[in-house]
Design a protein around this motif. Structure first.
Motif, PDB file in Angstrom:
ATOM      1  N   GLU A  51      12.344 -20.253  12.229  1.00 28.77           N
ATOM      2  CA  GLU A  51      12.874 -18.929  12.173  1.00 28.77           C
ATOM      3  C   GLU A  51      11.831 -17.881  11.544  1.00 28.77           C
ATOM      4  O   GLU A  51      12.060 -16.661  11.997  1.00 28.77           O
ATOM      5  CB  GLU A  51      14.080 -18.552  11.136  1.00 28.77           C
ATOM      6  N   GLN A  52      10.768 -18.315  10.962  1.00 34.80           N
ATOM      7  CA  GLN A  52       9.835 -17.378  10.677  1.00 34.80           C
ATOM      8  C   GLN A  52       8.990 -16.799  11.842  1.00 34.80           C
ATOM      9  O   GLN A  52       8.336 -15.932  11.614  1.00 34.80           O
ATOM     10  CB  GLN A  52       8.712 -18.066   9.887  1.00 34.80           C
ATOM     11  N   LEU A  53       9.128 -17.393  13.044  1.00 31.84           N
ATOM     12  CA  LEU A  53       8.604 -16.663  14.409  1.00 31.84           C
ATOM     13  C   LEU A  53       9.447 -15.673  14.872  1.00 31.84           C
ATOM     14  O   LEU A  53       8.864 -15.136  15.818  1.00 31.84           O
ATOM     15  CB  LEU A  53       8.373 -18.045  15.283  1.00 31.84           C
ATOM     16  N   LEU A  54      10.558 -15.412  14.312  1.00 33.55           N
ATOM     17  CA  LEU A  54      11.293 -14.350  14.983  1.00 33.55           C
ATOM     18  C   LEU A  54      10.841 -13.109  14.704  1.00 33.55           C
ATOM     19  O   LEU A  54      10.692 -12.023  15.776  1.00 33.55           O
ATOM     20  CB  LEU A  54      12.864 -14.209  14.177  1.00 33.55           C
ATOM     21  N   ASP A  55       9.863 -12.537  13.752  1.00 30.09           N
ATOM     22  CA  ASP A  55       9.290 -11.523  13.660  1.00 30.09           C
ATOM     23  C   ASP A  55       8.180 -11.110  14.603  1.00 30.09           C
ATOM     24  O   ASP A  55       7.614 -10.198  14.725  1.00 30.09           O
ATOM     25  CB  ASP A  55       8.739 -11.272  12.156  1.00 30.09           C
ATOM     26  N   SER A  94       2.912  -3.849  16.865  1.00 29.42           N
ATOM     27  CA  SER A  94       3.695  -5.012  16.738  1.00 29.42           C
ATOM     28  C   SER A  94       3.046  -6.101  15.724  1.00 29.42           C
ATOM     29  O   SER A  94       3.456  -6.819  15.033  1.00 29.42           O
ATOM     30  CB  SER A  94       3.885  -5.631  17.911  1.00 29.42           C
ATOM     31  N   VAL A  95       1.481  -6.214  16.222  1.00 29.19           N
ATOM     32  CA  VAL A  95       0.926  -7.106  15.009  1.00 29.19           C
ATOM     33  C   VAL A  95       0.801  -6.472  13.839  1.00 29.19           C
ATOM     34  O   VAL A  95       0.671  -7.351  12.751  1.00 29.19           O
ATOM     35  CB  VAL A  95      -0.734  -7.195  15.635  1.00 29.19           C
ATOM     36  N   ILE A 142       0.102 -14.865  18.234  1.00 31.06           N
ATOM     37  CA  ILE A 142       1.074 -15.008  18.969  1.00 31.06           C
ATOM     38  C   ILE A 142       1.914 -13.763  19.188  1.00 31.06           C
ATOM     39  O   ILE A 142       2.296 -13.410  20.583  1.00 31.06           O
ATOM     40  CB  ILE A 142       2.036 -16.083  18.244  1.00 31.06           C
ATOM     41  N   ALA A 143       1.982 -12.924  18.114  1.00 28.83           N
ATOM     42  CA  ALA A 143       2.990 -11.492  18.443  1.00 28.83           C
ATOM     43  C   ALA A 143       2.102 -10.800  19.319  1.00 28.83           C
ATOM     44  O   ALA A 143       2.848 -10.222  20.391  1.00 28.83           O
ATOM     45  CB  ALA A 143       2.783 -10.758  17.038  1.00 28.83           C
ATOM     46  N   GLY A 144       0.563 -10.905  19.607  1.00 24.07           N
ATOM     47  CA  GLY A 144       0.036 -10.011  20.701  1.00 24.07           C
ATOM     48  C   GLY A 144       0.131 -10.475  21.791  1.00 24.07           C
ATOM     49  O   GLY A 144       0.406  -9.790  22.823  1.00 24.07           O
ATOM     50  N   LEU A 169      -6.588  -8.012  22.380  1.00 21.57           N
ATOM     51  CA  LEU A 169      -5.811  -8.960  21.227  1.00 21.57           C
ATOM     52  C   LEU A 169      -7.076  -9.225  20.246  1.00 21.57           C
ATOM     53  O   LEU A 169      -6.455  -9.298  19.271  1.00 21.57           O
ATOM     54  CB  LEU A 169      -5.286 -10.254  22.069  1.00 21.57           C
ATOM     55  N   ALA A 170      -8.105  -9.661  20.779  1.00 22.37           N
ATOM     56  CA  ALA A 170      -9.117 -10.208  19.499  1.00 22.37           C
ATOM     57  C   ALA A 170      -9.372  -8.956  18.665  1.00 22.37           C
ATOM     58  O   ALA A 170      -9.414  -9.080  17.142  1.00 22.37           O
ATOM     59  CB  ALA A 170     -10.475 -10.678  20.176  1.00 22.37           C
TER      60      ALA A 170
END
Length: 278
Positions: A51-55, A94-95, A142-144, A169-170
């Protein structure tokens, strides 16, 4: 019976001591090895609590769809035109929102007594801090990646191709790593994870929305436009746009890297000092 049992226990204890005394002491882990171990700890936490990956998955998609289809037609005349403008900015937003959780995670370890256990280990003292942020950097990536992939599905095509998208992204991940130290300081100063979350988002929300992520600064009133143009998040968004468009803005890129390095240079030692004294 009791005497026999006591004699057996004493013999076993003596055997264990002889075994320990005759075994070479394992080498002390180096700083890099210890930091990577704590980074892997962060990955294992995600494995056991997905669930920590939801954000870093659901939230970026929600922002991208909401802003593109709610405001795209009104601001740019069409959703496709607005997507081309806003996607690099939404990548940044988002990041950067995810960096707040670095302080929340540190505060959670502190309040639960996990930090006290880390201090008792024969390791490089900053290893838990650095390792935690290395693990968080994977979350940032992952978010990016989610934002870019969903943008491509919606029709966004970076002129610089895959190389430009990876460079942007980097850039965001490097900047986020520097910004994370700010929230680590909050995590060590405040009393609860909820307090860290509230304070973190109270700071990051205004800076993000008072930037060029959503609108061209030329459309803003004079004083607000002046602030937006010097806002580090605006400069980072400009750097990402230039990289994805295939026309790198050297000034924006260098300023973004300098801000990231400055944040780390100031808040990393401060975090380490607070970590030792708490």
């Amino acid at each position: 019976m009791s005497a026999a049992t006591s004699g057996t226990d004493a013999a076993d204890t003596a055997a264990v001591r002889r075994a320990i005394a005759s075994t070479a002491r394992p080498p002390r882990p180096g700083p890099l090895s210890a930091a990577l171990t704590f980074g892997w700890r962060g990955m294992l936490k995600v494995k056991h609590v997905p669930e920590q990956l939801l954000d870093v998955t659901v939230t970026p998609v929600m922002f991208l769809l909401m802003f593109t289809y709610l405001f795209g037609g009104a601001i740019a005349g069409s959703t496709s035109a607005y997507l081309d403008y806003t996607l690099p900015g939404l990548l940044v937003m988002s990041v950067l929102f995810t960096t707040v959780y670095a302080g929340i995670s540190l505060n959670t370890d502190l309040t639960k007594g996990v930090v006290d256990r880390f201090r008792s280990l024969p390791i490089w003292r900053p290893a838990p801090l650095l390792g935690s942020l290395l693990g968080d950097s994977v979350r940032y990536a992952i978010a990016g990646t989610v934002v870019i992939v969903v943008g491509v599905v919606l029709g966004y095509r970076p002129d610089a191709g895959v190389a430009g998208a990876l460079a942007a992204l980097a850039m965001v991940v490097v900047f986020s790593f520097g910004l994370s130290w700010v929230f680590c300081v909050l995590g060590l100063l405040l009393r609860s994870p909820n307090a860290v979350m509230n304070a973190g988002f109270m700071g990051i929300f205004p800076l993000t929305f008072l930037s060029n992520v959503f609108v061209d600064p030329a459309t803003l009133p004079g004083p607000l436009q002046a602030f937006v143009e010097v806002n580090p998040i605006s400069i980072l968004a400009t750097a990402c746009r230039s990289l994805m468009d295939g026309t790198p803005d050297a000034v924006a890129i260098l300023v973004s890297l300098a801000v990231a390095a400055g944040l780390a240079a100031v808040f990393l030692p401060l975090t380490t000092r607070l970590y030792r004294s708490r």
